[in-house]
Design a protein around this motif. Structure first.
Motif, PDB file in Angstrom:
ATOM      1  N   GLY A 180       0.777  -1.232   0.000  1.00  0.00           N
ATOM      2  CA  GLY A 180       0.000   0.000   0.000  1.00  0.00           C
ATOM      3  C   GLY A 180       0.809   1.282   0.000  1.00  0.00           C
ATOM      4  N   SER A 181       0.166   2.336   0.483  1.00  0.00           N
ATOM      5  CA  SER A 181       0.775   3.674   0.451  1.00  0.00           C
ATOM      6  C   SER A 181       0.352   4.442   1.694  1.00  0.00           C
ATOM      7  CB  SER A 181       0.344   4.420  -0.814  1.00  0.00           C
ATOM      8  OG  SER A 181      -1.069   4.598  -0.820  1.00  0.00           O
ATOM      9  N   ARG A 182       0.947   5.595   1.866  1.00  0.00           N
ATOM     10  CA  ARG A 182       0.604   6.482   2.976  1.00  0.00           C
ATOM     11  C   ARG A 182       0.619   7.916   2.469  1.00  0.00           C
ATOM     12  NH1 ARG A 182       5.829   4.820   3.468  1.00  0.00           N
ATOM     13  NH2 ARG A 182       7.456   6.413   3.700  1.00  0.00           N
ATOM     14  N   ALA A 183       0.072   8.817   3.259  1.00  0.00           N
ATOM     15  CA  ALA A 183      -0.018  10.211   2.845  1.00  0.00           C
ATOM     16  C   ALA A 183       1.365  10.823   2.667  1.00  0.00           C
ATOM     17  CB  ALA A 183      -0.811  11.009   3.870  1.00  0.00           C
ATOM     18  N   ARG A 184       1.494  11.622   1.619  1.00  0.00           N
ATOM     19  CA  ARG A 184       2.754  12.308   1.343  1.00  0.00           C
ATOM     20  C   ARG A 184       2.933  13.490   2.288  1.00  0.00           C
ATOM     21  NH1 ARG A 184       5.830  12.529  -3.185  1.00  0.00           N
ATOM     22  NH2 ARG A 184       4.227  11.392  -4.356  1.00  0.00           N
ATOM     23  N   ARG A 185       4.117  13.656   2.804  1.00  0.00           N
ATOM     24  CA  ARG A 185       4.433  14.813   3.634  1.00  0.00           C
ATOM     25  C   ARG A 185       4.824  15.994   2.752  1.00  0.00           C
ATOM     26  NH1 ARG A 185       5.306  14.359   8.959  1.00  0.00           N
ATOM     27  NH2 ARG A 185       6.975  15.917   8.926  1.00  0.00           N
ATOM     28  N   LEU A 186       4.636  17.194   3.272  1.00  0.00           N
ATOM     29  CA  LEU A 186       4.908  18.395   2.488  1.00  0.00           C
ATOM     30  C   LEU A 186       6.359  18.835   2.565  1.00  0.00           C
ATOM     31  CD1 LEU A 186       1.766  20.479   3.520  1.00  0.00           C
ATOM     32  CD2 LEU A 186       2.152  19.337   1.329  1.00  0.00           C
ATOM     33  N   GLU A 191       5.039  21.291   9.912  1.00  0.00           N
ATOM     34  CA  GLU A 191       4.239  20.119   9.547  1.00  0.00           C
ATOM     35  C   GLU A 191       4.065  19.141  10.710  1.00  0.00           C
ATOM     36  OE1 GLU A 191       3.912  17.143   5.687  1.00  0.00           O
ATOM     37  OE2 GLU A 191       5.850  18.020   6.208  1.00  0.00           O
ATOM     38  N   ASP A 192       4.970  19.207  11.693  1.00  0.00           N
ATOM     39  CA  ASP A 192       4.896  18.278  12.818  1.00  0.00           C
ATOM     40  C   ASP A 192       4.146  18.841  14.021  1.00  0.00           C
ATOM     41  OD1 ASP A 192       6.380  16.242  11.515  1.00  0.00           O
ATOM     42  OD2 ASP A 192       8.242  17.306  11.963  1.00  0.00           O
ATOM     43  N   LEU A 193       3.557  20.008  13.890  1.00  0.00           N
ATOM     44  CA  LEU A 193       2.790  20.578  14.994  1.00  0.00           C
ATOM     45  C   LEU A 193       1.551  19.744  15.285  1.00  0.00           C
ATOM     46  CD1 LEU A 193       2.886  24.375  14.063  1.00  0.00           C
ATOM     47  CD2 LEU A 193       4.017  23.319  16.029  1.00  0.00           C
ATOM     48  N   ALA A 194       1.137  19.727  16.556  1.00  0.00           N
ATOM     49  CA  ALA A 194      -0.142  19.122  16.893  1.00  0.00           C
ATOM     50  C   ALA A 194      -1.250  19.878  16.178  1.00  0.00           C
ATOM     51  CB  ALA A 194      -0.358  19.178  18.407  1.00  0.00           C
ATOM     52  N   ILE A 216      -4.888  21.466   2.650  1.00  0.00           N
ATOM     53  CA  ILE A 216      -3.818  21.713   1.691  1.00  0.00           C
ATOM     54  C   ILE A 216      -3.898  20.670   0.579  1.00  0.00           C
ATOM     55  CG2 ILE A 216      -1.326  21.911   1.350  1.00  0.00           C
ATOM     56  CD1 ILE A 216      -1.103  22.614   4.327  1.00  0.00           C
ATOM     57  N   GLY A 217      -4.127  21.134  -0.655  1.00  0.00           N
ATOM     58  CA  GLY A 217      -4.203  20.242  -1.810  1.00  0.00           C
ATOM     59  C   GLY A 217      -5.473  20.480  -2.600  1.00  0.00           C
ATOM     60  N   GLY A 218      -5.465  20.072  -3.863  1.00  0.00           N
ATOM     61  CA  GLY A 218      -6.636  20.212  -4.725  1.00  0.00           C
ATOM     62  C   GLY A 218      -7.138  18.886  -5.250  1.00  0.00           C
ATOM     63  N   SER A 219      -6.802  17.804  -4.538  1.00  0.00           N
ATOM     64  CA  SER A 219      -7.128  16.453  -4.967  1.00  0.00           C
ATOM     65  C   SER A 219      -8.527  16.052  -4.526  1.00  0.00           C
ATOM     66  CB  SER A 219      -6.114  15.486  -4.346  1.00  0.00           C
ATOM     67  OG  SER A 219      -6.263  15.495  -2.926  1.00  0.00           O
ATOM     68  N   LYS A 220      -8.890  14.806  -4.859  1.00  0.00           N
ATOM     69  CA  LYS A 220     -10.141  14.251  -4.362  1.00  0.00           C
ATOM     70  C   LYS A 220     -10.219  14.331  -2.844  1.00  0.00           C
ATOM     71  CE  LYS A 220     -11.304  10.513  -7.617  1.00  0.00           C
ATOM     72  NZ  LYS A 220     -11.594   9.071  -7.622  1.00  0.00           N
ATOM     73  N   VAL A 221      -9.151  13.895  -2.170  1.00  0.00           N
ATOM     74  CA  VAL A 221      -9.150  13.887  -0.700  1.00  0.00           C
ATOM     75  C   VAL A 221      -9.392  15.286  -0.167  1.00  0.00           C
ATOM     76  CG1 VAL A 221      -7.684  13.575   1.332  1.00  0.00           C
ATOM     77  CG2 VAL A 221      -7.710  11.830  -0.459  1.00  0.00           C
ATOM     78  N   THR A 277       0.303  28.641  -2.754  1.00  0.00           N
ATOM     79  CA  THR A 277       1.271  27.731  -2.144  1.00  0.00           C
ATOM     80  C   THR A 277       1.388  28.005  -0.653  1.00  0.00           C
ATOM     81  OG1 THR A 277       2.536  27.719  -4.210  1.00  0.00           O
ATOM     82  CG2 THR A 277       3.641  26.881  -2.237  1.00  0.00           C
ATOM     83  N   VAL A 278       1.350  26.945   0.128  1.00  0.00           N
ATOM     84  CA  VAL A 278       1.565  27.072   1.571  1.00  0.00           C
ATOM     85  C   VAL A 278       3.064  27.206   1.838  1.00  0.00           C
ATOM     86  CG1 VAL A 278       1.356  25.926   3.802  1.00  0.00           C
ATOM     87  CG2 VAL A 278      -0.516  25.793   2.148  1.00  0.00           C
TER      88      VAL A 278
END
Length: 521
Positions: A180-186, A191-194, A216-221, A277-278
């Protein structure tokens, strides 16, 4: 080791085993392995998602022996646990809340209380009940399909024919990788903040009620979860580097369908910043906001919750040291149409081989690998497929959009509802399943449909829909469209639809199917 071979656990017992193992109250390996069998495995499926489970079932049905190994205490993978099933639950909530908000004070709808809905409450509901489908799959795989498996068993690949798990080494003629796969980090500051989540950690870790959200993102998710958050009453902003729904599989949508969907999102007060862009996520120990560069300059967006929906990366750690496999530039494992990798006897399936990240591809890729392993030459091509997503609508599409068709074909006609010359406010059509109340109260919300036709061959080359109830039909319409002989408007007009159907263009096809020279509508 918790040996369940022949144990005949009930569904309730399976739920208990899964829950207690997943939350750390027990650490047993869950083994359904026939220790009496002396034959070598024809295939070991590393990963028990839909690709591994369906693939192992096919091997078994063809008289072979397969073993599925998964690090989780259940079969089914991330779809029912963290991905597709929760997002369908959330999308259904979005649809219900959208209608309650739009019709508040009309008919039998009470006044709308924006504080009554809770994101955390719905996530908690899902977490409390998600083991049920997994319990069924564990039970079914053992009792009905005869699949052997090791669960709660992290594995390492030793070589192309050897896997180590639960303190033992298992030999196989063929190895099928389905990790499988996992979410891509930016890779950006903060990015590691709670308070920063992806689709999986949202399910696992959310423990507060968000008050202001940035996606953040313009995808389906991004679009699906952004629509859900806004429907729950939480101010939400989507930040996308390009136009939302314009890349990946949504890039095949018809332009008019995309405009209808995105306009509807904005009309529901979902803020969308495109071509933006973030730069960083800001906060001390918790997220407090997001700094964004937009076409109009820099902006600071306050937020106590950030969802990252910027794509995925493959999970390869369990076999990287042992297998030197060819990959594409993004790291996905390269396979041919028989799911074979660059190493003999090694196959890869499911999300591990890259987009489309769809259930049909996962199931069919596992089955394709299995059939080839068992000597039945089978090929899988996923370059063309029906697709869908949710906002507060069900959005489905297959084939070519109008612009794509006009770039490839000499003569194109379209059947479109509402027609191009009318505003959605001017007609209640397409008024069909799931949108009747809107048709009589808010016509602009009844949906959108387009059928794209090659006028010379009369073949349907694209269908596009926003509304409710059409998704399943698109599976069959796409199959008809992609046959060698195609599917013509005349055949479309001869379908006996169960009126009122959500595929309104079927009825409209009758008005044009007898024309010698096709004209659009």
């Amino acid at each position: 080791m918790y040996d369940v071979f022949g144990a005949g656990l009930s569904m309730e017992q399976w739920v208990t085993v899964i829950d207690e193992t997943y939350d750390g109250r027990r650490s047993d390996v869950i083994a359904h392995v026939d220790r009496r069998a002396k034959t070598e495995f024809d295939a070991i499926f590393l990963g028990g998602g839909s690709a591994g489970r369906f693939g192992a079932s096919v091997v078994r049905s063809l008289g072979g022996r397969a073993l599925v190994i998964d690090r989780w205490p259940f079969l089914g993978g991330s779809c029912p646990h963290q991905a597709c099933v929760p997002h369908h639950l959330f999308s259904e909530a979005a649809r219900e809340l959208d209608q309650a908000r739009a019709l508040a004070g009309r008919l039998w709808y009470p006044s709308f209380d924006p504080g009554a809905s809770s994101i955390l409450e719905l996530v908690d509901l899902f977490r409390a009940k998600r083991s049920g489908p997994h319990a069924h799959m564990n039970w079914q795989s053992a009792e009905q399909l005869g699949i052997e498996y090791l669960l709660n068993a992290p594995a390492m690949v030793i070589d192309a024919h050897t896997v180590e798990a639960a303190g033992e080494r298992y030999r196989t003629r063929n190895l099928v990788l389905g990790t499988g796969s996992r979410a891509r980090r930016l890779g950006i500051e903060g990015e590691d903040l709670a308070g920063v989540f992806d689709y999986a950690s949202l399910i696992e870790d959310l423990d507060y009620e968000p008050q202001r959200i940035v996606v953040i993102g313009g995808s389906k998710v991004a679009v699906e979860y952004g629509s859900f958050f806004r429907s729950m009453g939480c101010p939400t902003t989507i930040v996308s580097r390009s136009a939302v729904l314009s890349s990946g599989s949504p890039g095949r949508m018809d332009d008019d369908l995309r405009d209808y969907v995105v306009t509807g999102m904005r009309q529901r007060d979902l803020s969308i910043l495109e071509d933006s862009t973030v730069q960083r996520i800001v906060g001390d120990t918790r997220v407090r906001g997001v700094d964004v560069v937009t076409p109009d300059g820099e902006r600071h967006l306050e937020a106590d919750f950030v969802l990252v929906g910027a794509g995925e990366v493959p999970n390869t750690e369990s076999f990287d040291p042992a297998l030197d496999l060819a990959r594409d530039p993004l790291g996905w494992i390269l396979v041919d149409e028989q799911m074979r990798t660059s190493l003999p006897g090694v196959y890869a399936v499911g999300d591990l081989v890259g987009p489309p990240m769809e259930m049909f591809k996962s199931r069919r890729s596992g089955a394709t690998a299995a059939r080839n392993i068992m000597g039945l030459e089978t090929r899988l091509d996923v370059s063309d497929y029906p697709d869908f997503l949710h906002t507060t609508y069900e959005v489905s599409w297959a084939g070519l959009g109008e612009r794509q068709a006009r770039e490839r074909l000499r003569s194109v006609v379209t059947i479109q509802v509402p027609p191009p010359e009318l505003s959605p406010h001017e007609t209640p059509l397409p008024m069909a399943e799931g949108s009747m109340i809107y048709g009589f109260t808010m016509p602009e919300r009844t949906g959108f449909q387009k059928c794209v036709i090659d006028a010379e061959s009369r073949r349907v080359v694209g269908i596009h829909h926003a509304g409710h109830g059409a998704k399943n039909a698109f599976s069959y319409l796409h199959h008809l469209m992609t046959r060698p002989e195609g599917f013509t408007i005349d055949e479309l007009g001869n379908l006996n639809e169960l009126y009122i159907s959500p595929e309104y263009f079927i009825g409209y096809a009758r008005l044009r199917s007898s024309q010698a020279d096709l004209a659009g509508m």
